[in-house]
Design a protein around this motif. Structure first.
Motif, PDB file in Angstrom:
ATOM      1  N   UNK A   1      56.746  13.931  24.823  1.00 62.06           N
ATOM      2  CA  UNK A   1      58.147  14.235  25.115  1.00 62.06           C
ATOM      3  C   UNK A   1      59.061  13.385  24.229  1.00 62.06           C
ATOM      4  N   UNK A   2      60.276  13.850  24.025  1.00 63.44           N
ATOM      5  CA  UNK A   2      61.212  13.112  23.176  1.00 63.44           C
ATOM      6  C   UNK A   2      61.450  11.723  23.766  1.00 63.44           C
TER       7      UNK A   2
ATOM      8  N   UNK B   1      59.980  21.949  17.363  1.00 67.79           N
ATOM      9  CA  UNK B   1      61.303  21.541  16.897  1.00 67.79           C
ATOM     10  C   UNK B   1      61.076  21.018  15.485  1.00 67.79           C
TER      11      UNK B   1
ATOM     12  N   UNK C   1      52.910  23.227  25.305  1.00 72.65           N
ATOM     13  CA  UNK C   1      53.540  21.941  25.016  1.00 72.65           C
ATOM     14  C   UNK C   1      54.434  22.128  23.805  1.00 72.65           C
ATOM     15  N   UNK C   2      55.321  21.177  23.628  1.00 75.61           N
ATOM     16  CA  UNK C   2      56.240  21.235  22.511  1.00 75.61           C
ATOM     17  C   UNK C   2      55.957  20.077  21.556  1.00 75.61           C
ATOM     18  N   UNK C   3      56.016  20.366  20.267  1.00 70.09           N
ATOM     19  CA  UNK C   3      55.929  19.296  19.289  1.00 70.09           C
ATOM     20  C   UNK C   3      57.216  19.341  18.471  1.00 70.09           C
ATOM     21  N   UNK C   4      57.543  18.214  17.861  1.00 69.44           N
ATOM     22  CA  UNK C   4      58.779  18.225  17.090  1.00 69.44           C
ATOM     23  C   UNK C   4      58.956  16.985  16.267  1.00 69.44           C
ATOM     24  N   UNK C   5      60.016  17.011  15.475  1.00 70.26           N
ATOM     25  CA  UNK C   5      60.272  15.911  14.568  1.00 70.26           C
ATOM     26  C   UNK C   5      60.858  14.687  15.238  1.00 70.26           C
ATOM     27  N   UNK C   6      61.424  14.838  16.426  1.00 67.14           N
ATOM     28  CA  UNK C   6      61.952  13.664  17.117  1.00 67.14           C
ATOM     29  C   UNK C   6      60.788  12.782  17.558  1.00 67.14           C
TER      30      UNK C   6
ATOM     31  N   UNK D   1      55.885  25.382  21.506  1.00 66.60           N
ATOM     32  CA  UNK D   1      57.145  25.261  20.778  1.00 66.60           C
ATOM     33  C   UNK D   1      57.107  24.216  19.699  1.00 66.60           C
TER      34      UNK D   1
ATOM     35  N   UNK E   1      63.418   7.866  22.789  1.00 60.05           N
ATOM     36  CA  UNK E   1      64.155   6.973  21.886  1.00 60.05           C
ATOM     37  C   UNK E   1      63.870   5.518  22.243  1.00 60.05           C
TER      38      UNK E   1
ATOM     39  N   UNK F   1      62.485  22.541  23.525  1.00 61.12           N
ATOM     40  CA  UNK F   1      62.081  21.492  24.467  1.00 61.12           C
ATOM     41  C   UNK F   1      62.280  21.919  25.916  1.00 61.12           C
TER      42      UNK F   1
END
Lengths: 338, 623
Positions: B484-485, A69, B471-476, A67, B487, A61
């Motif tokens: 973006x992350x 995660x 860009x970033x991807x993720x499980x959050x 990227x 909550x 991040x």
């Protein structure tokens, strides 16, 4: 990937707030990487950081590259698929000791044996951080934590030994207190064509503070860090008075140079085809509290996995021509109706 | 040898159901497969049911080791391997014991008499020899010393007696080929091809096949000969195909039609492994196959390849889907295309690995953590696995989502003639990768928002390498648009809803409900998957007897066709046959408040048309 645009650390950092605990060793690793990237002559677009779950896994991040995660322990598997599908990319894999050696241990060893071109940075803090302080697969026997109030009875993994046993072609160790050493080691990993594993000793100042102080505090380094330099006799000590020798039984041990003589010292050879001596070096210290080798344990050339897969595709196309669907559908016996 | 297929003297029948049964090592699958192939090339319609034990070589001669292959061949359209065999070829006592109860009353039993000796009878649990104790009275029994005759014809071929004995299945094949007036050339040619370079094997198998054929001609079996005329199939080029091959080719077609290289991450598992084997052959199509260290790595590697811009696929069976669940959840939140193929088998756990069942529907729908809706497609016949695979890939790539494609052991291994599609007529799958920023920031600078959605709520696919689109991807959980992350409670509610709506909207892009049978009936039979053949057969027979029944067969199980609720509401009686304890029936009841009634079978076997005919009639009587 030569001739990438000139960049600075700022270009490689995202606008996201870094959310590690103040004082965490991960900050220094992140800084080392962000400062190093502009020196690699690679494009941010061609760079992918992939992580699993854990404190270390937040790393992507903060890198202004592509990227992912992903999920706990599986980053070597995601990376393998990406590196096979896109051999043109630079793929970095980030994970902690729980992520890589516990839940993801299987994927790590298989990625290493296959030798897929990924750079794995294993942040080893010898504790579970994100789940708040349980013992990890690298914690020492007797470790008292929330989940081991009477002391851990688990024999820990030695990450370097494990990687060598898993047929890794590149294995190194560095630590979070020495930016220059980290950068040199990461650059070597990046330059290696195949799977590279770099264990980074990393301080968790909340749940395992000072775990590596005996060897990584500046004042302790001369006596307790053993620099592995290819082609050089392995020597260390405040006055360079100690060294590593192979005894008559084939064990690698520490000796006083004055006792054994300079010529008896083991000369470090990263390229030994057999990982035996590298393995012996990885066993020199039982934990980070006695003289510990740092640097590249092993670096050998072996066919890279994605290249192997790509060459099979090329050979098939050469032999059969590009695939033709019409022909494929008629590859078993056919018959005509009316 | 004469080819008697066209002989006018031979009586014609419109169908025959033959079951070849023997020990696992007797080559029954191959025998059935060759008989099927010859019949397909001759022009019959057909459907097959291979059945084999989970053990590679179960103890020889035992009931556990019986391997069987059932095929229905017909001069008319058929959609199942037949209700009950009319001919049973039993190569040993165990095969006879295991399968005699399936044989139609008055059917024909062809046995290898040589195998009916004390040790084998013992192993099969026979106290007395059934060939001599009158227990087969009611059947036509043809006793032939196949082992001895095969050894005799191989005697001059310099083949060891033990090797010669192995050719006895070709004797049986030759005999049955003669009885059903099959052309011999396809089998003889196949023997040449298959065993190329092994001259003695070719010689032994050829001799055994010819001996079996000749035995029929000379041993006064003339009264058993029948012909089955070619079926009246639509004009075109046909091939005989099983479900796993068709599914593999459908995936290759999807790769070609989308212009994306295919990546398959897979771990061997019955009955899905043949897809990995098949796709591993087609590297010249740019197909990369990766045999991963486990099921989890298989799906994760595929997601990695999808992130890199490939058509990504993972193939498995139920236990594998369970292991992949967490990663599929990630694919749901990453909104990346992925085709997950589940070749269902009897469960739970290892269950009946080589037998069919369709009990993973609810897992496909709901077997993940969190709110993780995903399209579900089900194939309904061996050849239709091709279209189903193409459709699953189309939905995955068009809507940036993982898609579950359900097949089962029966479709996977069963085969039927397939009229080959014209490659030119296959749908193209349009895929556009993002190449430039899609928004501006507060300062008017161009930026890329990886979760900015189009009118179908689909996000852009920006693959590594694209200029400026890092860009970033993720499980959050991710913030709307930026990814973006986040909550934030409101944002999580919004993103959950967007992910749900995106899948629901796919209903606008799939066919409306198709009703076959008698659409005006008051009873509708709703099926999915491999029950299609048996339901179609049952509905056809009921219709022929003036019992009106409609048939709806669902290929899209999530989302359902948009008019399904409306269609079901037209019927008083909704019957849902399934090879499980009632899964689709739950979905229909929950979704449409319709009083749907289940018809269930969990015996590791497909429904027969006769069974369903009975069950449907019985349920109709209850109304």
């Amino acid at each position: 990937m030569a001739n990438a645009p000139v960049t600075t650390k700022k270009d490689w950092a995202t606008d996201q707030e870094v959310r590690w605990c103040p004082g965490c060793g991960d900050y220094s690793i992140l800084t080392a990487v962000q400062l190093m990237m502009p020196e690699l002559d690679v494009r941010r677009e061609d760079t992918v950081f992939i992580s699993g779950i854990g404190c270390a896994a937040r790393f992507p991040y903060y890198m202004n590259t592509f990227g992912m995660h992903s999920i706990h322990g599986r980053s070597p598997a995601f990376s393998t698929g990406l590196a096979m599908a896109r051999p043109d990319l630079d793929v970095w894999v980030i994970g902690g000791d729980g992520d890589m050696l516990s839940i993801g241990g299987n994927h790590l060893i298989h990625a290493l044996r296959r030798n897929v071109n990924i750079n794995i940075l294993l942040f080893n803090n010898m504790i579970y951080g994100l789940t708040k302080g349980q013992y990890s697969p690298t914690s020492e026997v007797g470790k008292v934590t929330k989940s081991s109030p009477y002391g851990s009875i688990d024999q820990p993994f030695n990450a370097v030994s494990l990687a060598l046993g898993a047929e890794a072609s590149f294995v190194a160790r560095t630590h979070d207190m020495d930016r220059q050493h980290m950068q040199e080691t990461f650059k070597r990993a990046h330059a290696h064509n195949g799977a590279s594993l770099v264990e980074v000793y990393q301080n968790c100042n909340v749940f395992n503070d000072g775990q590596f102080d005996t060897i990584t505090k500046r004042a302790n380094r001369p006596a307790n860090l053993i620099d592995l330099v290819h082609g050089e006799p392995i020597r260390f000590g405040v006055d360079n008075e100690r060294g590593v020798v192979m005894d008559d039984s084939g064990n690698v041990v520490i000796a006083e140079v004055a006792d054994v003589g300079e010529d008896a010292l083991l000369v470090h050879d990263e390229h030994r085809p057999d990982p035996g001596v590298a393995f012996a070096l990885s066993r020199l210290a039982a934990g980070p509290h006695s003289p510990t080798p740092m640097g590249v344990f092993r670096s050998v050339d072996r066919i890279e996995y994605a290249a192997g897969a790509t060459s099979q595709l090329a050979a098939a196309q050469e032999a059969k021509g590009p695939g033709d669907l019409h022909t494929l559908l008629r590859s078993n016996p056919t018959w005509e109706v009316g | 040898m004469t080819d008697v297929a066209d002989s006018p003297a031979v009586p014609e029948v419109d169908r025959v159901v033959i079951r070849f049964a023997g020990d696992s090592g007797d080559g029954m699958q191959l025998t059935g497969d060759r008989f099927t192939s010859a019949s397909a090339l001759f022009g019959n319609d057909l459907a097959t049911l291979p059945e084999f034990p989970a053990e590679i070589r179960a103890p020889q001669g035992t009931l556990a080791g019986v391997s069987a292959f059932q095929v229905q061949i017909s001069s008319e359209r058929v959609s199942t391997p037949g209700d009950e065999p009319t001919v049973l070829v039993a190569m040993n006592p165990a095969a006879l014991k295991a399968d005699l109860n399936r044989l139609a009353g008055g059917g024909t039993v062809i046995v290898n008499e040589d195998a009916f000796e004390e040790r084998n009878l013992d192993k099969a649990g026979y106290v007395d020899n059934p060939l001599e104790d009158g227990s087969l009275d009611g059947y036509t029994v043809i006793k032939i010393p196949m082992t001895k005759l095969t050894k005799e014809v191989c005697a001059d071929l310099d083949v060891k007696p033990r090797d010669a004995e192995r050719s006895k299945n070709f004797f049986a094949l030759g005999l049955v080929s003669w009885m059903y007036t099959r052309p011999t050339e396809p089998t003889l040619d196949w023997i040449q091809q298959k065993f190329k370079g092994r001259d003695k094997v070719i010689a032994a198998n050829t001799a055994a096949f010819k001996a079996g054929h000749a035995y029929g001609e000379t041993a006064e079996l003339g009264s058993h000969v029948v012909a089955i005329a070619p079926a009246d199939l639509d004009p075109g080029t046909y091939t005989n195909i099983n479900g796993n091959t068709a599914l593999s080719w459908g995936l290759v077609a999807a790769s070609q039609q989308s212009g994306l290289p295919m990546f398959l991450g897979s771990y061997p598992i019955t009955p899905a492994s043949d897809i990995l084997h098949e796709l591993a052959k087609h590297k010249n199509f740019g197909v990369r196959t990766f045999q991963a260290e486990d099921e989890i790595a298989a799906v994760c590697s595929a997601i990695g390849a999808s992130y890199g811009g490939n058509l990504a696929v993972t193939t498995t069976s139920g236990p594998g889907v369970a292991l992949k669940g967490e990663a599929i959840g990630l694919a749901c939140i990453l909104e990346l295309p992925l085709v997950i193929v589940d070749i269902q088998r009897g469960g739970p756990s290892t269950g009946l690995p080589t037998k069919t069942e369709a009990s993973d529907l609810l897992m496909a729908m709901y077997g993940r953590h969190g709110e993780s809706p995903m399209p579900v497609i089900a194939a309904y016949s061996p050849s239709q696995c091709f279209d189903a695979a193409l459709e699953a890939a189309r939905i995955a790539l068009t809507y940036m989502t993982p898609v579950m494609l359900l097949s089962d052991g029966y479709l996977a291994n069963g085969s039927e003639p397939w009229k080959l599609p014209d490659v030119e007529s296959l749908p193209t799958i349009d895929v556009t990768f993002a190449t430039e920023p899609n928004a501006t920031d507060d300062d008017g600078e161009p930026i890329f928002l990886p979760f900015l959605r189009d009118e179908n709520l689909v996000r852009p696919w920006a693959v590594p390498g694209a200029d400026g689109l890092m860009h970033r991807v993720g499980g959050l959980e991710k913030a709307d648009k930026t990814g973006n992350v986040s909550y934030d409670p409101e944002n999580h509610a919004l993103m959950t809803e967007l992910r749900q709506k995106r899948i629901e909207k796919i209903a606008d892009d799939i066919p409306l409900t198709s009703v076959t049978g008698d659409a005006d009936a008051s009873t509708v039979v709703v099926g999915w998957g491999s029950t299609w053949g048996a339901i179609s057969g049952a509905v056809r027979r009921l219709g022929a007897a003036d019992t009106k029944v409609a048939h709806v067969h669902l290929t899209h199980l999530n989302p359902f066709p948009s008019d399904l609720g409306e269609v079901l509401a037209r019927y008083d009686n909704v019957l849902v046959p399934e090879l499980n304890m009632g899964q689709l029936v739950k979905l229909l009841r929950a979704e449409f408040l319709v009083d749907a009634k289940p018809i269930n079978k969990v015996m590791g076997q497909p429904f027969t048309a006769a069974e369903l005919e009975r069950e449907i009639l019985a349920r109709m009587g209850e109304v």
